[in-house]
Design a protein around this motif. Structure first.
Motif, PDB file in Angstrom:
ATOM      1  N   ALA A 141       1.255   1.083  47.237  1.00 51.18           N
ATOM      2  CA  ALA A 141       2.589   1.658  47.418  1.00 51.18           C
ATOM      3  C   ALA A 141       3.033   1.574  48.877  1.00 51.18           C
ATOM      4  CB  ALA A 141       2.591   3.107  46.951  1.00 51.18           C
ATOM      5  N   LEU A 173       2.615   1.374  39.409  1.00 53.85           N
ATOM      6  CA  LEU A 173       1.709   2.053  40.343  1.00 53.85           C
ATOM      7  C   LEU A 173       1.367   3.457  39.853  1.00 53.85           C
ATOM      8  CD1 LEU A 173       3.137   0.932  43.815  1.00 53.85           C
ATOM      9  CD2 LEU A 173       1.001   0.217  42.718  1.00 53.85           C
ATOM     10  N   TRP A 174       2.351   4.143  39.270  1.00 50.67           N
ATOM     11  CA  TRP A 174       2.054   5.461  38.708  1.00 50.67           C
ATOM     12  C   TRP A 174       1.060   5.347  37.559  1.00 50.67           C
ATOM     13  CZ3 TRP A 174       2.355   9.901  40.803  1.00 50.67           C
ATOM     14  CH2 TRP A 174       3.383  10.234  41.700  1.00 50.67           C
ATOM     15  N   ALA A 205       0.847  -5.497  45.762  1.00 50.12           N
ATOM     16  CA  ALA A 205       1.218  -4.730  44.566  1.00 50.12           C
ATOM     17  C   ALA A 205       0.714  -5.445  43.320  1.00 50.12           C
ATOM     18  CB  ALA A 205       2.725  -4.556  44.499  1.00 50.12           C
ATOM     19  N   ARG A 217       7.930  -1.644  39.597  1.00 49.00           N
ATOM     20  CA  ARG A 217       6.830  -1.535  40.554  1.00 49.00           C
ATOM     21  C   ARG A 217       6.338  -0.101  40.642  1.00 49.00           C
ATOM     22  NH1 ARG A 217       6.328  -0.466  46.101  1.00 49.00           N
ATOM     23  NH2 ARG A 217       4.611  -1.590  47.119  1.00 49.00           N
ATOM     24  N   SER A 218       7.254   0.845  40.743  1.00 53.63           N
ATOM     25  CA  SER A 218       6.851   2.239  40.864  1.00 53.63           C
ATOM     26  C   SER A 218       6.171   2.735  39.583  1.00 53.63           C
ATOM     27  CB  SER A 218       8.055   3.121  41.182  1.00 53.63           C
ATOM     28  OG  SER A 218       9.032   3.038  40.152  1.00 53.63           O
ATOM     29  N   ALA A 265      -3.823   2.562  44.277  1.00 48.17           N
ATOM     30  CA  ALA A 265      -2.426   2.896  44.010  1.00 48.17           C
ATOM     31  C   ALA A 265      -1.656   3.296  45.269  1.00 48.17           C
ATOM     32  CB  ALA A 265      -2.350   3.997  42.952  1.00 48.17           C
ATOM     33  N   PRO A 266      -2.110   4.244  46.092  1.00 52.40           N
ATOM     34  CA  PRO A 266      -1.334   4.591  47.285  1.00 52.40           C
ATOM     35  C   PRO A 266      -1.319   3.484  48.333  1.00 52.40           C
ATOM     36  CG  PRO A 266      -3.415   5.783  47.262  1.00 52.40           C
ATOM     37  CD  PRO A 266      -3.277   5.128  45.929  1.00 52.40           C
TER      38      PRO A 266
END
Length: 373
Positions: A300, A321-322, A306, A317-318, A296-297
């Protein structure tokens, strides 16, 4: 209520003597199936979008054959070079073959929800990997004890053979430190379970509406749909079962059936009954969780690509990822918590030969044999 230990005169570690034969059989079946798939070009999923290359399948088959030969060699006394050779095969082969069983928890949830397997060959590969790994583990344990000059039954150094009584410790609670670590790791479930619960209850989270999320799961089984209508996500329910297993590993009721259990009240729980599902589940969850938390990081920051966005959900996208990060902390947290609790359970319930118990009790400074955590 603590339950006193018991003494038995029969061998208390049945299976260690038969473990090499079982492992050889499992290795042969695994190698034959993997070779057949590689030769016929059968697709065996590795991930949702990739499959095992035939060359990799042949390497895994060869590794299984080598592990089977190493297990067969442990049936007779070995010189120092022979013991080193067996160790040199089993130590790397066991974790490599175990990686094939990483997705076992995911398959379990899918089957429990009544959705059926995503891939028959994929499920078969996972089950074969789990069976072979489970067969190799006791062989490696017995080989380690034998090489160290310890008792094959209890793993301790003592005088006397297998004809001495075997003493089983009474039911105990895991040490406070073990419980704290396990519960702290379980806190990783909160964000992921919270998001799933918000969706099932009709709320929006991470840029995804409840309506979109329910539409994406409309193809699930009737049982999963009924649970969703009640505000319960099937994966959250599976995590709840994992938490139940975790608590059973840490408290006495996981060692002796509770008083209200029909027909089994007061009877000792077979030691491997909670340990086998705990080990199999914990390995896959912990590995999967570590991968997601690391991914995940990095995704990001643009170091890794991604994840593909689910346009039907309207995911961002955010938000994606969260969700990946939340899944990593949830799966990894539960996996490592089960590992911690299973290690304590295995130590607290491990039987010991009567001579080893007498030797430990004669040394006041020694740690009580039945309370290792």
């Amino acid at each position: 209520m603590a339950v006193p230990g018991t003494t038995r005169t029969r061998e208390g570690v049945p299976g260690l003597d038969r473990a090499p034969g079982v492992a050889v059989m499992c290795a042969a079946v695994y190698a034959l199936v993997e070779t057949a798939w590689a030769v016929t070009g059968t697709t065996v999923p590795f991930t949702a979008r990739t499959a095992y290359p035939p060359a990799v399948q042949l390497v895994l088959a060869g590794l299984a054959v080598a592990a089977g030969l190493a297990c067969r060699a442990t049936r007779r006394p070995l010189a120092r070079a022979g013991r080193a050779a067996v160790r040199g095969v089993l130590v790397p082969a066991t974790p490599v073959l175990a990686t094939g069983a990483v997705s076992l928890p995911a398959h379990f949830v899918t089957l429990a929800a009544g959705s059926g397997p995503d891939s028959v060959t994929g499920l078969t590969h996972v089950l074969l990997s789990a069976a072979l790994t489970g067969a190799l583990a006791p062989v490696a344990l017995a080989h380690r004890r034998r090489s160290a000059g310890r008792c094959l039954r209890c793993g301790r150094e003592h005088t006397g053979g297998r004809d001495v009584p075997l003493v089983r410790p009474g039911a105990t609670t895991a040490p406070r430190r073990t419980r704290r670590v396990a519960y702290l790791l379980m806190c990783g479930m909160v964000p992921w379970a919270g998001v799933k619960t918000v969706w099932t209850l009709g709320g929006d989270a991470l840029g995804i509406t409840a309506e979109k999320w329910k539409e994406s799961n409309s193809g699930g089984s009737d049982a999963a749909k009924a649970l969703a209508e009640a505000g319960i996500d099937v994966t959250v329910l599976a995590a709840g079962l994992g938490f139940l297993l975790l608590t059973g590993l840490m408290y006495p009721w996981g060692q002796v059936f509770p008083r209200r259990t029909p027909f089994l009240s007061g009877r000792r729980v077979p030691r491997l009954l909670p340990l086998i599902p705990a080990w199999l589940t914990a390995f896959g969850l912990s590995v999967y969780g570590v991968v997601l938390v690391a991914y995940a990081p990095l995704a990001a920051l643009g170091v890794l690509p991604a994840p593909a966005l689910d346009t039907d959900l309207g995911a961002t996208r955010s938000g994606t990822l969260w969700l990946v990060a939340f899944g990593g902390t949830a799966f990894g947290g539960l996996g490592f918590a089960l590992l911690v609790a299973a290690r304590s359970y295995a130590a607290r319930t491990r039987p010991a030969c009567a001579t080893a118990v007498a030797s430990a009790e004669a040394q006041p400074s020694a740690v009580p044999w039945g309370r290792a955590g």
